[in-house]
Design a protein around this motif. Sequence first.
Motif, mmCIF file in Angstrom:
data_model
loop_
_atom_site.group_PDB
_atom_site.id
_atom_site.type_symbol
_atom_site.label_atom_id
_atom_site.label_comp_id
_atom_site.label_asym_id
_atom_site.label_seq_id
_atom_site.Cartn_x
_atom_site.Cartn_y
_atom_site.Cartn_z
ATOM 1 N N VAL A 1 5.718 16.122 -1.025
ATOM 2 C CA VAL A 1 7.229 15.963 -1.162
ATOM 3 C C VAL A 1 7.732 15.824 0.483
ATOM 4 O O VAL A 1 7.385 16.754 1.153
ATOM 5 N N LYS B 1 11.023 16.658 2.296
ATOM 6 C CA LYS B 1 12.147 17.075 2.169
ATOM 7 C C LYS B 1 13.303 16.534 2.880
ATOM 8 O O LYS B 1 14.330 16.413 2.579
ATOM 9 N N MET C 1 14.363 13.357 1.468
ATOM 10 C CA MET C 1 15.263 13.675 -0.024
ATOM 11 C C MET C 1 16.769 14.073 0.644
ATOM 12 O O MET C 1 17.687 13.738 0.091
ATOM 13 N N THR D 1 20.038 12.154 -0.232
ATOM 14 C CA THR D 1 21.188 12.838 -0.914
ATOM 15 C C THR D 1 22.469 12.531 0.032
ATOM 16 O O THR D 1 23.408 12.186 -0.693
ATOM 17 N N GLU E 1 12.800 4.950 -3.496
ATOM 18 C CA GLU E 1 13.637 5.925 -2.615
ATOM 19 C C GLU E 1 14.140 4.959 -1.331
ATOM 20 O O GLU E 1 14.396 5.655 -0.465
ATOM 21 N N GLN F 1 20.864 14.518 -8.169
ATOM 22 C CA GLN F 1 19.466 14.455 -8.819
ATOM 23 C C GLN F 1 18.675 13.321 -8.712
ATOM 24 O O GLN F 1 17.721 12.959 -8.663
ATOM 25 N N ILE G 1 16.415 13.321 -5.998
ATOM 26 C CA ILE G 1 15.137 14.111 -6.213
ATOM 27 C C ILE G 1 14.324 13.752 -7.461
ATOM 28 O O ILE G 1 13.060 13.647 -7.331
ATOM 29 N N ASN G 2 14.883 13.019 -8.520
ATOM 30 C CA ASN G 2 14.327 12.548 -9.655
ATOM 31 C C ASN G 2 13.146 11.663 -9.582
ATOM 32 O O ASN G 2 11.791 11.938 -10.219
ATOM 33 N N GLN H 1 11.019 11.698 -7.100
ATOM 34 C CA GLN H 1 9.777 12.429 -6.744
ATOM 35 C C GLN H 1 9.163 13.419 -7.756
ATOM 36 O O GLN H 1 7.973 13.687 -7.821
ATOM 37 N N LEU I 1 9.945 21.068 -6.948
ATOM 38 C CA LEU I 1 11.161 20.232 -7.140
ATOM 39 C C LEU I 1 12.108 20.492 -8.286
ATOM 40 O O LEU I 1 13.354 20.340 -8.023
ATOM 41 N N SER J 1 15.890 21.278 -7.331
ATOM 42 C CA SER J 1 16.875 20.709 -7.985
ATOM 43 C C SER J 1 17.912 21.417 -8.759
ATOM 44 O O SER J 1 19.199 21.301 -8.676
ATOM 45 N N PRO K 1 17.132 18.414 -14.280
ATOM 46 C CA PRO K 1 15.598 18.232 -13.761
ATOM 47 C C PRO K 1 14.674 18.330 -14.821
ATOM 48 O O PRO K 1 13.580 17.714 -14.748
#
Length: 505
Positions: A2, A4, A7, A11, A153, A285, A288-289, A291, A307, A311, A364
């Motif tokens: 992942v 971050k 992400m 976000t 993404e 969300q 993150i979803n 991933q 995750l 989340s 999540p």
Amino acid sequence: MVDKKVMAKNTFMLYGRMLLIMFVTFYTSRMVLNTLGVYDFGLYSVVGSIIVLFSFIQNVSALATQRFLSVGLGRNDHRWTNSVFNVSIIVHLIICGVLIILAETVGLWFLLHKLKVPAERLDDIFWVYQISLVSLLFQIMQTPFMASLIASEKMDLFAKIGIFDAFQRWLMVFLFTLFYFQSKIISYALFLLVGYILVFIVYVVICTGKLNICKINIRIKENIGLIKEIFSFSSWSMIGSLSVVGLSQGIALLTYYFVGVIANGSIWLAEQIMVAFNRIIGTLQTAINPQIIKQYSIGNSKDVTTLIYLSCKLTAFVVMISAIPVFIDADYIVSLWLGQTPLYLEGLVKIVAIYILIDSLSGPYVTAIYAVGKLRNYQFVVSAIMMFSLLLTFVIFLLGFSVYAAVSARIFCAFVLLVFRVIYINKTTGVSAKQFLFDVMPRLGFVACVSILSMQFLSAYLPDRFVGLVLLTVINLLFVMFMFSFVVLKNEERKQIMQLIKNRF
């Protein structure tokens, strides 16, 4: 593994997109209201409410499409993912066909025969309905392209299209206000349709040009099995969505029957605040979803657990810094929004703030459930819990309790659903239910309770109205940050956040 940083960047972009669209929507609503007038604006809203009932189908199909695309990308199988994309176009074309049949039969009958519309305005309403339906069809057909950006993404492209969307909304409304039209309400619907077509074209051009998975090559015979799989997945998702709509509309109807039209209106206004909260939560969300789904698809259970907890914690933080000031200063916020405080609304807003604190933690886990893909038993249980909540609301009203007590049954429903989802994911993926229920959730609950009580006490010493609300919001932000740092976050998480901040600044 992942990323971050990606992400966090996604976000940030998504929140910028959301704030811009919300601002433009609020601003253009005032422009349209002033141009159309109260009566025509009300007529357009009536037509819009019927279209909204059909549009929930788009939300279901978007979740299903994004799930399958994320699974394919997680496995790094671009050929299969491209097949999913093309099949999703076929599925959405079929959905559009079904929607046209429903809209031109049941929907049109309800519009023309059940709504109290003056006879001299029926022609206007008919054409506004038809134009709005075409607008909805374009929105549905852009779903595969939008889902592809999210699954890939590519939030920078998604945000840029959102900026274009906000600009075209303002431009269409601005052009509409410049000229005189014999039928303003029809002209307004046409301007909106032009805007939706432009956004659809932009999605198609960017996705087909930038994403390899979006190469259009529709082959029905070769993908019959995949079409059936996506339809099966979507049908079970639709049962859950119907339960949500049934619970929401059922509570409104029961309130109208037992209490009256004023309370029903306040329920509707409280729902708008819930929609605003859900937009804020959904934006976080959404980053993150993808991933969560990708890591599950490749069997990386450790990162899935990380995750989900990340989340949940980030969602709880965002909700607390926004919902607690709303809970404490509901009366002023409502009066600032509407110019007055309708009966029942202040108490209902407080209930919504508590409800959203609990319900947001389910997000999540719902994503993880969609990643697993076994929806039949899950949707049966969820629907049963929601219908029990509606029955409980009916019993509370029947026993003569207040509207606040009846609507609070929804909080109980959110808590039961959260516990069920946590246990369901534990059984299907191995993500620890014990750790969440007896460690993460109690910590979040403690921070929420202490923050609410502290802000409630502090509010008595703050100035009234706007200055007091600003101070309350800032102090609550700092207090929640402090509490999260020492109560919710673990040492490793604190170090990671500090490192990200140092790297950024």
